[in-house]
Design a protein around this motif. Structure first.
Motif, PDB file in Angstrom:
ATOM      1  N   LEU A 154       1.774  10.738   2.731  1.00 20.67           N
ATOM      2  CA  LEU A 154       0.644  11.211   3.527  1.00 20.67           C
ATOM      3  C   LEU A 154      -0.669  10.834   2.858  1.00 20.67           C
ATOM      4  N   GLY A 155      -0.719  10.983   1.527  1.00 19.92           N
ATOM      5  CA  GLY A 155      -1.908  10.563   0.795  1.00 19.92           C
ATOM      6  C   GLY A 155      -2.171   9.077   0.956  1.00 19.92           C
ATOM      7  N   SER A 156      -1.095   8.282   0.984  1.00 22.56           N
ATOM      8  CA  SER A 156      -1.256   6.834   1.166  1.00 22.56           C
ATOM      9  C   SER A 156      -1.863   6.520   2.529  1.00 22.56           C
ATOM     10  N   TRP A 168       0.798  -1.230   0.000  1.00 29.18           N
ATOM     11  CA  TRP A 168       0.000   0.000   0.000  1.00 29.18           C
ATOM     12  C   TRP A 168       0.835   1.287   0.000  1.00 29.18           C
ATOM     13  N   HIS A 169       2.152   1.187  -0.030  1.00 29.84           N
ATOM     14  CA  HIS A 169       2.987   2.354   0.271  1.00 29.84           C
ATOM     15  C   HIS A 169       2.812   3.524  -0.695  1.00 29.84           C
ATOM     16  N   ASP A 170       2.461   3.257  -1.946  1.00 23.45           N
ATOM     17  CA  ASP A 170       2.409   4.325  -2.947  1.00 23.45           C
ATOM     18  C   ASP A 170       0.991   4.688  -3.384  1.00 23.45           C
ATOM     19  N   ALA A 212      -6.038  16.316   8.781  1.00 22.73           N
ATOM     20  CA  ALA A 212      -5.676  16.706  10.143  1.00 22.73           C
ATOM     21  C   ALA A 212      -5.683  15.506  11.080  1.00 22.73           C
ATOM     22  N   ALA A 213      -6.660  14.620  10.918  1.00 23.46           N
ATOM     23  CA  ALA A 213      -6.740  13.446  11.788  1.00 23.46           C
ATOM     24  C   ALA A 213      -5.529  12.541  11.616  1.00 23.46           C
ATOM     25  N   ILE A 214      -5.086  12.378  10.379  1.00 21.24           N
ATOM     26  CA  ILE A 214      -3.917  11.534  10.099  1.00 21.24           C
ATOM     27  C   ILE A 214      -2.650  12.206  10.618  1.00 21.24           C
ATOM     28  N   ILE A 261      -5.217   4.313   2.959  1.00 19.72           N
ATOM     29  CA  ILE A 261      -5.157   3.040   3.686  1.00 19.72           C
ATOM     30  C   ILE A 261      -6.165   3.017   4.832  1.00 19.72           C
ATOM     31  N   SER A 262      -6.299   4.139   5.505  1.00 19.20           N
ATOM     32  CA  SER A 262      -7.149   4.193   6.697  1.00 19.20           C
ATOM     33  C   SER A 262      -8.602   3.862   6.402  1.00 19.20           C
ATOM     34  N   ASN A 263      -8.997   3.903   5.133  1.00 23.24           N
ATOM     35  CA  ASN A 263     -10.381   3.614   4.765  1.00 23.24           C
ATOM     36  C   ASN A 263     -10.549   2.232   4.137  1.00 23.24           C
TER      37      ASN A 263
END
Length: 914
Positions: A802-804, A759-761, A856-858, A808-810
């Protein structure tokens, strides 16, 4: 590999020699996974063979492509003054034997089974100094066994997350791979007691914090400061009875002493003594403490033997120093196996301490001034090294009388010159002259005086010279040796807080509690003045008017300074030479690279207006137009010479002398296999439609290229062709699976590395990022890599890591993971390009395609997660896990369609895959 017979035969095949008893004993200890803290072995008796012993032990402990609880990397640390990489040369010979000798096929196959890629050689070899510095082999595949050779500065700074010549992105990678799964061997450890204490403290801290795969440390010395007996050492009486060892230990070396009445007359007396050898046809080694004295004696000798004199000082630029070792005919007379054709007749090599340590040279005779005991031991070890001759050693010294607070114990008669049969008139005059009242001795001079006393008590030979054989020197009582050693430096205390702040590698600005690491590497002494590095680069002048779009820190990230570009000298002497240059070129720009990586850009006249000590532990980058380079040394009187090559950044070479990087102009094509990393328009104000004649020599676009699998900071940037995002992520995941399998990683950590690679990219699936790599087919085509390079102006400060994290969080699959596993996956993704240690800079905390609330949460959780995981895995353990994801990313980036990602189709070569 389990029997002593296997070790005997394989060791001889690897090294060409039968093992000494101490080498057999060490292999047995390695088989039992025991690592002696101290390994005292006399000079010339196979210290570098530890590499072969360790390598055979790695093969012994390898089962099914995995090493079981034994370090798969060996870091061989040499003193900062070392000139020739003897350890590297020995390692390369071993690799050649593994590849070419059928009898070693079984060992080679076992070692090759460790590598993630089957096209790799059975051993990675890297050196962190010199023109061939850091070929990236040691970090390209962390599962492969590797030998890394480096200086105290190069290795020590990297272990402390502060790698000299490294950008902030690569510092945790270097720290993780050097500080985990590693056996660190510190050669001649008595010369750098501060570093020895530091690495021991790191090992203790890792044990206390229960780091992942802890650092092992071995102290290697031929001149121990402590009491060593047969009961607590590898080297015992059994070794001293060995035929080869006995010959070298009893090598004939006789000392004669030559006092002078004034320190200033030392060089004069050295000149007289060396001239006496002019018709000998032999190789004469000369040691002097000061650079000025070395140059004076060398100039004198060149009038005696015009073509037979060479100098060796620590102030020589790396490029010229390496050339000396490889190509110089005079130097070749002192090297047992030199590539150059040796100069015939009488030859002289005049050195500072740069020739004392780690140089496998052997002279017929030696003339030197007086230094403390451990330094004299090193010098004596460079004459009649193999016991085949009868060496004369002439020591010139000033008297240390009662007025100085030290009373010589030896009778004056022993100061006679035995070659003349009686004391020389100069020596008699020196003894008879009235002594003026002297100041009390400094600690350094007191050690010199004690050394003189100790040496004068050595047994007297028939020729009235004192016996300086290794066997005789070893009989000197411990208390006498200790009194004659250079006083140890002030060793600064280390603490958890310092380890923590040094590990905050993504904080690039100065931190009040984060000092430069130099004083922890070498300690603090009053007799070792601060030093400054100097190099020459074209960009210092060419981008002087466009620093906003070409920040020097970014340029040095893309094209880091390499050791072969640098010379090192005392700060006061560098400042003095810069003043001379500034008087000629006051307005020329100069870059001052501080120890924390920050670059100050200012004219030369402003630089020399500063306090000279502000240059300490810094690097000065000069534009070639100012000159200042003379024979590889800094000389402010040397004006620009078009015949001199000042900027040698592109002469960073790989195997077969193939350049690893190059900078070309306009339409010049790169060398085959190179990848563009930056283009600089040095004339941005030129008319777009300007038509220049075909004869025009005005250059505009400067293209910087690197060779894939040789990049410095970020192997994942070295893709040779476009790679579609989904394919790249799949390939990275495949490499990660093979990597963690060969490493035998724990289940949770292995799964985290694999998922992070998968998932890194994901954050590259953004318009702004695709535009920056020139992808005009987005969103129909989503790329992960482009062979055409990035355009930072288009990219702005968006960070795909940061976008990754947001994407990923979703993911439903991610949300099903345990909280512990989620934490580690997110951090490994966030940190795979060196960010998130502990946070992203404020200017990078945005994502145009996602809501401010989600960002902001991330962002708020990144530093807290870093703190939690560092407490769990330790500083080096966490950096190691981060670097595994980076390694998988890099291998996937370097994969070319048509090659099997697990095996590749590159041919095996002596230097490893290219």
């Amino acid at each position: 590999m389990s029997t002593s017979e296997d070790f005997e035969s394989n060791y001889k095949l690897l090294t060409g020699n039968s093992p000494f008893p101490w080498q057999r004993k060490l292999f047995t200890m390695f088989v039992d996974k025991r690592f002696p803290e101290t390994c005292p072995v006399p000079t010339g008796l196979g210290k570098t063979s530890i590499i072969a012993i360790w390598l055979l032990a790695v093969a012994h402990h390898t089962r099914n492509g995995t090493v079981t609880e034994f370090p798969r990397r060996l870091v061989y640390v040499v003193n900062r003054r070392t000139v020739v990489d003897q350890a590297t040369d020995e390692a390369r010979k071993m690799l050649e034997a593994l590849i070419t000798k059928p009898e070693l096929c079984a060992v080679a196959d076992v070692l090759s089974s460790l590598a993630t890629r089957a096209d790799a050689a059975p051993l990675a070899i890297s050196t962190l100094r010199g023109q061939f510095a850091d070929n990236a082999e040691w970090r390209d595949d962390p599962a492969r066994s590797a030998v890394i050779v480096g200086t105290v500065d190069m290795i020590g700074s990297r272990l402390l997350f502060s790698g000299y010549g490294c950008g902030f992105k690569s510092r945790p990678l270097h720290a993780g791979f050097l500080g985990q799964d590693t056996l660190l061997v510190h050669d001649e450890a008595h010369l750098e007691p501060a570093f020895q204490e530091l690495v021991s403290a790191i090992a203790s801290e890792q044990q206390r914090r229960r780091d992942f795969w802890q650092l092992r440390v071995m102290e290697l010395t031929a001149t121990s400061r402590s009491d060593i007996t047969d009961a607590n050492t590898l080297f015992t009486g059994e070794d001293r009875k060995h035929d080869v060892a006995r010959k070298r230990l009893e090598a004939k070396k006789g000392i004669s002493f030559h006092p002078v009445d004034d320190e200033k007359r030392v060089t004069e007396k050295v000149e007289q003594l060396t001239k006496g050898y002019k018709d000998s046809g032999q190789a004469i080694l000369v040691f002097l403490r000061g650079v000025k004295e070395v140059m004076k004696v060398a100039a004198f000798l060149r009038k005696v033997v015009p073509d037979g004199v060479e100098t060796l000082t620590g102030t020589l630029r790396g490029f010229e120093r390496d050339t000396l070792a490889r190509e110089n005919a005079v130097f070749a007379r002192f090297m047992p196996h030199s590539e150059a054709i040796p100069q015939q007749g009488t030859v002289y090599l005049v050195c500072t301490s740069a020739g004392e340590v780690g140089v496998n040279i052997s002279a017929d005779h030696l003339v030197c001034d007086l230094t403390p005991f451990e330094s004299m031991m090193q010098r004596f070890g460079r004459v009649n090294r193999f016991g085949d001759g009868n060496a004369h050693i002439d020591v010139v010294h000033r008297p240390f009388g009662k007025g100085s607070g030290f009373d010589e114990s030896a009778p004056a008669a022993l100061d006679d010159d035995p070659s003349a049969g009686a004391a020389s008139q100069d020596d008699l005059t020196a003894d008879a002259a009235p002594k003026k009242k002297e100041k009390p001795l400094s600690p350094f001079d007191r050690a010199c005086a004690q050394t003189l006393s100790v040496l004068k008590q050595l047994p007297l030979r028939e020729d009235r010279r004192r016996d300086a054989s290794p066997a005789a020197l070893s009989e000197i009582p411990l208390a006498d040796r200790q009194a004659a050693f250079t006083p140890p430096p002030v060793i600064l205390p280390i603490s958890d807080i310092l380890f923590d702040v040094w590990a905050l590698t993504s904080v690039r600005q100065k931190l009040p509690g984060r000092p430069p690491v130099a004083d922890w590497l070498h300690g603090v002494t009053e007799w070792e003045p601060p030093a400054t590095h100097v190099a020459w680069r074209d960009e210092v002048y060419l981008v002087s008017g466009m620093l906003e779009i070409c920040p020097p820190e970014d340029l040095l990230e893309d094209y880091p300074l390499k050791p072969h570009e640098l010379l090192r000298d005392q700060t006061t002497r560098v400042f003095s030479e810069l003043e001379k240059i500034a008087s000629r070129c006051p307005a020329k720009p100069v870059w001052l690279l501080n120890a924390d990586g920050k670059v100050d850009v200012l004219p030369l006249e402003k630089l020399v207006d500063r306090d000279k000590l502000r240059l300490a532990d810094c690097t000065v980058l000069l534009p070639p137009a100012v000159g200042g380079l003379d024979g590889g040394m800094l000389n402010g009187d040397a004006a620009y010479d078009p015949k001199v090559v000042y900027d040698i950044a592109d002469q960073w070479l790989g195997e077969n002398d193939r350049p690893r990087r190059c900078r070309l102009w306009d339409n010049e094509g790169p060398l085959s296999g190179m990848r563009l990393v930056r283009t600089i328009d040095v004339r941005p104000d030129a008319e777009e439609q300007e038509e220049e004649s075909a004869e025009s020599t005005i250059r505009r676009c400067w293209h910087w290229y690197v060779r894939p699998r040789s990049a410095d900071d970020d192997g994942s940037r070295t893709a040779r062709v476009n790679q579609e995002l989904t394919s790249h992520l799949r390939s990275a995941e495949d490499f990660a699976k093979k990597l963690v399998d060969r490493l035998g990683l724990g289940a949770l950590e292995a799964k985290a590395v694999v998922l992070a690679a998968r998932w890194h990219d994901l954050g590259k699936d953004r318009l702004i990022w695709q535009r920056s790599i020139g992808n005009r087919d987005y969103p129909g085509l989503v790329l992960a890599k482009s062979g055409s390079g990035m355009r930072p102006i288009d990219l702005s400060d968006y960070r795909h890591e940061l976008g990754s994290l947001i994407d990923i969080s979703n993911y439903p699959e991610f949300l099903e993971l345990s909280e512990e596993l989620q934490d580690l996956v997110l951090h490994l993704v966030a940190a795979h390009h060196g960010r998130a240690r502990p946070h992203f800079p404020e200017k990078e905390t945005f994502d145009y395609d996602r809501s401010e609330e989600a960002v902001a949460a991330i962002v708020s959780e990144v530093p807290r997660r870093y703190g939690r995981l560092q407490r769990k895995y330790g500083r080096w353990g966490l950096a190691y896990l981060e670097s595994l994801v980076r390694a998988a990313d890099a291998m996937a980036s370097q994969y070319v369609a048509g090659e099997d990602p697990a095996y590749g189709n590159a041919a095996l070569s002596l230097g490893g895959a290219q």
